[in-house]
Design a protein around this motif. Structure first.
Motif, PDB file in Angstrom:
ATOM      1  N   HIS A   1       0.862  -1.180   0.000  1.00 51.09           N
ATOM      2  CA  HIS A   1       0.000   0.000   0.000  1.00 51.09           C
ATOM      3  C   HIS A   1       0.904   1.237   0.000  1.00 51.09           C
ATOM      4  O   HIS A   1       1.345   1.695   1.060  1.00 51.09           O
ATOM      5  N   MET A   2       1.182   1.735  -1.205  1.00 56.92           N
ATOM      6  CA  MET A   2       2.114   2.846  -1.337  1.00 56.92           C
ATOM      7  C   MET A   2       1.402   4.171  -1.057  1.00 56.92           C
ATOM      8  O   MET A   2       0.325   4.446  -1.576  1.00 56.92           O
ATOM      9  N   SER A   3       2.036   4.994  -0.268  1.00 56.01           N
ATOM     10  CA  SER A   3       1.569   6.368  -0.103  1.00 56.01           C
ATOM     11  C   SER A   3       2.042   7.186  -1.304  1.00 56.01           C
ATOM     12  O   SER A   3       2.976   6.782  -2.016  1.00 56.01           O
ATOM     13  N   PRO A   4       1.434   8.346  -1.573  1.00 57.55           N
ATOM     14  CA  PRO A   4       1.916   9.193  -2.680  1.00 57.55           C
ATOM     15  C   PRO A   4       3.395   9.541  -2.541  1.00 57.55           C
ATOM     16  O   PRO A   4       4.142   9.517  -3.523  1.00 57.55           O
ATOM     17  N   LEU A   5       3.823   9.861  -1.319  1.00 58.67           N
ATOM     18  CA  LEU A   5       5.228  10.192  -1.112  1.00 58.67           C
ATOM     19  C   LEU A   5       6.120   8.975  -1.363  1.00 58.67           C
ATOM     20  O   LEU A   5       7.205   9.083  -1.950  1.00 58.67           O
ATOM     21  N   GLY A   6       5.666   7.811  -0.909  1.00 59.65           N
ATOM     22  CA  GLY A   6       6.449   6.595  -1.106  1.00 59.65           C
ATOM     23  C   GLY A   6       6.569   6.233  -2.566  1.00 59.65           C
ATOM     24  O   GLY A   6       7.649   5.847  -3.046  1.00 59.65           O
ATOM     25  N   ALA A   7       5.468   6.342  -3.323  1.00 61.95           N
ATOM     26  CA  ALA A   7       5.496   6.026  -4.751  1.00 61.95           C
ATOM     27  C   ALA A   7       6.416   6.987  -5.495  1.00 61.95           C
ATOM     28  O   ALA A   7       7.185   6.576  -6.380  1.00 61.95           O
ATOM     29  N   ALA A   8       6.352   8.266  -5.139  1.00 66.99           N
ATOM     30  CA  ALA A   8       7.199   9.262  -5.799  1.00 66.99           C
ATOM     31  C   ALA A   8       8.670   9.004  -5.518  1.00 66.99           C
ATOM     32  O   ALA A   8       9.530   9.182  -6.394  1.00 66.99           O
ATOM     33  N   ALA A   9       8.976   8.567  -4.301  1.00 72.29           N
ATOM     34  CA  ALA A   9      10.377   8.330  -3.942  1.00 72.29           C
ATOM     35  C   ALA A   9      10.945   7.104  -4.654  1.00 72.29           C
ATOM     36  O   ALA A   9      12.126   7.077  -5.034  1.00 72.29           O
ATOM     37  N   LEU A  10      10.119   6.091  -4.864  1.00 72.90           N
ATOM     38  CA  LEU A  10      10.616   4.838  -5.460  1.00 72.90           C
ATOM     39  C   LEU A  10      10.502   4.809  -6.985  1.00 72.90           C
ATOM     40  O   LEU A  10      11.129   3.969  -7.636  1.00 72.90           O
TER      41      LEU A  10
END
Length: 434
Positions: free
Chosen positions: A401-410
């Motif tokens: 369950h990716m957060s917006p910040l997590g998806a952007a970072a990865l």
């Protein structure tokens, strides 16, 4: 049987010992072309014709005369009647064994878990039981209630919604202990069918018998070949080889006990394997004397004698360290440490299906009522596999369950790797999330 051909002697110090040991351990599990062809035909017929094929093969092989599959399903009342009809001693033993097996396996249940990263991304694992499992139990005059306990209980502890048992009843011969064990363990449906046709019905489903997700339980060469061939359509527990026991002895204890422990494995069949590793030549001699003395008393003495002569061995080792090294190479199904102070030596064993520690920890107790499962890896597969357990009836699903910040970072990390593999759509899909 003369002393000369009762069982072979070996010495771990001999120059050709390694080669001789590997030859002793070697066993070809492939089935004959006749068995393979027969199984392929049965699987094809059941997959195509369903109930009709199951009834036809059951009438043919089990000498029955039923008209449809409904006549082959036992009502729950029949299972309960079998349990209620047992002698009190038999029922108490069955219930005691079931309680111990259940108590042990309840400690194996896997739980779902997750963790949340600082940027709000949540990762985890979801554990869910199988929806439906199939249990094959040999039937007729053979009595294997312990097989029901060891397979059905971990499935039920895992939370399997429906457990379907198949067991052949040649000439209509029903085994009350097997049916009673089904009642005690909460088996949901029982069909009196066996052989490759039963495996096919469980694997593919018929008009009456639902398809399962996994098939467990022992059987003959036809059953084993059928399980091998349906793997992938359904899961299976394993394709087991001959049963095995390896005993490590420091020369203490009673040679009669060791001889009988070797017998207990050898009486399964002529291809079972019973091996003793011992530091004392005089104790090896005493065990041989016990074998010769006790063998005439055994009801299955011909099978025991053939097994010991074909695949058994009494092996002299220099010390217990050497014995443990050889044991790790053999990776036996059952390992008995018949040693005065056995605990520390158990720590040196890396590969075994089950370890029985000390003179009183006899393998036969593990077969029935100690608690741990008796469905164990054979033919050196303990190097990479484990006993049957609750975890065989649970599956694990990854949760991302990716957060917006997590998806952007990865996204840049994933895109770089994807471009490196030449997978542009993968990279663009990740980049959209930046």
């Amino acid at each position: 049987m003369s002393q000369a051909n009762t069982i072979r002697f070996m010495n771990a110090g001999a120059p050709d010992f390694g080669e001789a040991l590997n030859a002793l351990l070697r066993y070809d599990t492939s089935t004959s072309n006749d068995v393979q062809q027969a199984v392929m035909e049965i699987l094809r017929e059941v997959r195509t014709h369903g109930d009709q094929a199951v009834v036809s093969y059951t009438n043919r092989f089990d000498q029955l005369g039923v008209a449809d599959v409904s006549a082959l399903e036992l009502p729950r009342a029949a299972l309960q009647a079998a349990l209620d009809g047992l002698p009190s001693e038999s029922r108490a033993a069955l219930e005691c064994a079931a309680d111990r097996v259940r108590s042990y396996h309840q400690r194996q249940v896997l739980e779902s878990w997750s963790f949340t990263e600082a940027n709000g991304t949540r990762l985890g694992q979801k554990v869910t039981p199988l929806d439906r499992a199939g249990l094959y139990v040999p039937g007729g005059k053979a009595s294997y209630p312990s097989s029901v306990l060891m397979n059905a209980i971990p499935a039920k502890v895992a939370g399997v919604s429906e457990l379907i048992m198949v067991t052949p009843t040649p000439w209509g011969e029903r085994n009350p202990l097997v049916l009673a064990a089904a009642a005690i363990t909460g088996v949901d449906r029982v069909f009196t069918i066996g052989g490759a046709q039963a495996v096919a019905a469980l694997a593919y489903g018929t008009q009456t018998i639902p398809q399962v997700d996994k098939i467990v339980g022992p059987g003959n060469a036809y059953v084993a070949e059928a399980k091998r061939r349906v793997f992938g359509t359904v899961g299976i527990d394993m394709v087991a080889g001959p049963s095995e026991v390896l005993i490590i002895s420091d020369g203490t204890g009673n040679p009669d006990w060791v001889a009988m422990d070797l017998f207990a494995q050898a009486e399964h069949d002529e291809i079972a394997q019973s091996i003793l590793l011992c530091t004392s030549q005089s104790f090896i001699d005493a065990v041989l004397a016990s074998i010769i003395k006790l063998l005439p008393e055994m009801q299955r003495r011909d099978i025991i004698a053939a097994s010991l002569a074909n695949r058994g061995a009494l092996i002299k080792v220099a010390d217990l360290d050497e014995a443990c090294a050889i044991a790790n190479h053999i990776a036996p199904e059952h390992l008995e440490l018949a040693i005065e102070d056995a605990g520390p030596w158990a720590d040196k064993i890396r590969h075994a299906g089950a370890i029985f520690v000390g003179h009183c920890s006899v393998e036969s107790l593990g077969d029935y009522c100690a608690g741990p499962n008796h469905v164990l890896p054979t033919m050196r597969s303990a190097r990479f596999s484990s006993p049957l357990g609750v975890y065989d009836f649970q599956k694990r699903t990854s949760i991302i369950h990716m957060s917006p910040l997590g998806a952007a970072a990865l996204a840049p990390v994933a895109a770089t790797l994807a471009y490196g593999e030449g997978l542009q759509a993968h990279a663009r899909s990740a980049e959209y999330r930046k």
